[in-house]
Design an enzyme around this catalytic site. Structure first.
Site, PDB file in Angstrom:
ATOM      1  NE  ARG A 115      13.436   5.063 -34.507  1.00 49.00           N
ATOM      2  CZ  ARG A 115      12.578   4.176 -34.005  1.00 49.00           C
ATOM      3  NH1 ARG A 115      12.792   3.677 -32.792  1.00 49.00           N
ATOM      4  NH2 ARG A 115      11.536   3.797 -34.706  1.00 49.00           N
TER       5      ARG A 115
ATOM      6  CG  ASP B 220      20.459   7.515 -28.070  1.00 49.40           C
ATOM      7  OD1 ASP B 220      19.375   7.177 -28.574  1.00 49.40           O
ATOM      8  OD2 ASP B 220      21.303   6.712 -27.634  1.00 49.40           O
TER       9      ASP B 220
ATOM     10  NE  ARG C  17      26.276   7.754 -25.217  1.00 46.38           N
ATOM     11  CZ  ARG C  17      25.173   8.010 -24.513  1.00 46.38           C
ATOM     12  NH1 ARG C  17      23.985   7.979 -25.106  1.00 46.38           N
ATOM     13  NH2 ARG C  17      25.256   8.302 -23.237  1.00 46.38           N
TER      14      ARG C  17
END
Length: 256
Positions: A50, A52, A202
């Site tokens: 998945r 974001d 990130r």
């Protein structure tokens, strides 16, 4: 039912991430709606991972079960026709065995993060990279990144909402490549592991940017890692520089 693997590219800017969410535009929803143009009773697809909101992909992989055998090229062409005008493309399709699973069969995921240091505003790469206006020291960032390699408790570098059962992961690569960029400099973070925690990449990049800017010392990354405390993490980088670049399987469904 014949199973197919799809290799997918997308620009994540207009989407609320990959995963289907009620009332929101997502990449999964776009692909599934295209599949229902071909198979009205189509159930759903499973993806390797998945992404974001705002995160892109050049090598996302998903699998789908069809009600008839499709020529891979014809299925790719049909899906791309029905995906227009969304910024999503099926770049390859392969027939796979019933035991292939886009998520659970994957052995490695690779991410790319693009960070550009340049004073002038970006034009051609706007929305596709993270831009900072100050210079960065690639060697210092790499020294900081080296503390993250191997197996660790990465609690510091995962979001508080991460649903993974364990914060312990093994990071196989975090290398920083410096390349020329018009009137500036681009830094490419190549990150590789079997699996990742939510916001892990990130969090890495945002922390290492502080090292490159001179606000942190490389050794501060080790201190943050060993703290096993989310509050010890540096800023989390914005999503637009991040790309799911490649998913590796024991037997590559696309032959490359």
């Amino acid at each position: 039912m014949p199973r197919c693997a799809l290799k997918i590219e997308y620009n994540g800017a207009p989407f609320s991430g990959w995963q289907r969410q009620k009332g929101l535009p997502t990449v999964q929803l776009a692909v599934e709606e295209a599949l229902r143009k071909l198979q009205p009773d189509f159930d759903g697809i499973q993806a390797a991972g998945r992404t974001d909101t705002g995160v892109h992909a050049t090598g996302q992989v998903a699998h789908c079960d069809m009600d008839k055998v499709w020529d891979p090229f014809r299925l790719m062409e049909a899906l791309n026709y029905h995906l227009k005008p969304d910024p999503v493309a099926i770049v390859d399709v392969a027939a796979v065995t019933d035991d292939f699973h886009a998520r659970f069969s994957a052995r490695e995921r690779r991410y790319l993060f693009r960070l550009i240091s340049r004073r002038a505003p970006l034009v051609h790469d706007k929305g596709l990279v993270w831009q900072v206006k100050h210079p960065l020291d690639a060697d210092a960032m790499q020294r900081g990144a080296d503390y993250l390699l191997g197996q660790h408790d990465f609690t510091t570098f995962r979001s508080v909402g991460c649903q993974a059962q364990s914060p312990v992961k093994t990071l196989d690569e975090l290398s920083i490549e410096q390349v020329d960029y018009p009137h500036g400099c681009e830094f490419r973070f190549h990150v590789r592991a079997r699996s990742f925690l939510h916001n892990q990449v990130r969090s890495f990049v945002g922390t290492l940017e502080r090292v490159g800017a001179g606000a942190w010392e490389p050794e501060d990354v080790r201190v943050a890692l060993e703290a096993c405390d989310r509050t010890a993490c540096g800023p989390v980088s914005p999503p637009q520089g991040l790309y799911l670049a490649h998913v590796h399987y024991p037997e590559l469904p696309f032959g490359a």
